[in-house]
Scaffold this motif. Sequence first.
Motif: not given
Length: 211
Positions: A109-125, A155-163
């Motif tokens: 399964r994925t999680t809310a955090e994987t989905r949030q990180l994927a969204e940030l990834t798309q925004m960065g790209c 990138e900073s937002d993604a780092d916080r989400v990952m932590r």
Amino acid sequence: MLGRFMPREGQFFELFNRHCGFVVEGSASLQRLMNEFDDAETRNLLLEEIDRAEKSADRVTDEAISLLHRTFITPFDREVIHDLISRLDDILDLIQDVAESATLYDLQRTTAETRQLAELTQMGCERVAGAVAMLDNMDNANAILRLCQEIDQIESDADRVMRAAMSRLFREESDVRQLIKLKAIYELLESVTDRCEDVAKLIEGVVLENA
């Protein structure tokens, strides 16, 4: 100064933009993958989309490096051109790594955090693509630098989400195998935004040197 070379050297910018198009495609497919992971048919289609984007981008990278070897006058330093196309390629390679790892690890399964990180990834790209698209004209210097700052913030937002995701994972996940799998996916997703930041730093250097 950059503008003087554009009639002869515009092909480099065309290749950068083509590559960025595949990066954005891959990131969009990755976001959908994290949101629709439970649907096996959709998951397989998205994996194929990411694989096609990565292979297409590789061909653009090869074309850009070949052009670099054949071109006497380049729009900016040859090493920078090589580094830029290579770092763009790194982004898409990592996107493919995320997608393949989720499948190879048999992620349940994925999680809310994987989905949030994927969204940030798309925004960065998307912002990387926007900055690259303006590189052919240093009149865009301020707009490019603003996008680079946005990439740094993403990138900073993604780092916080990952932590936060890691903290919750180790507190709440009782299945050790699932914990290990998710931890790896979180780290890979966050690394994509790191690669976006690498491109942003390189672009900042180009702008500050040429504007």
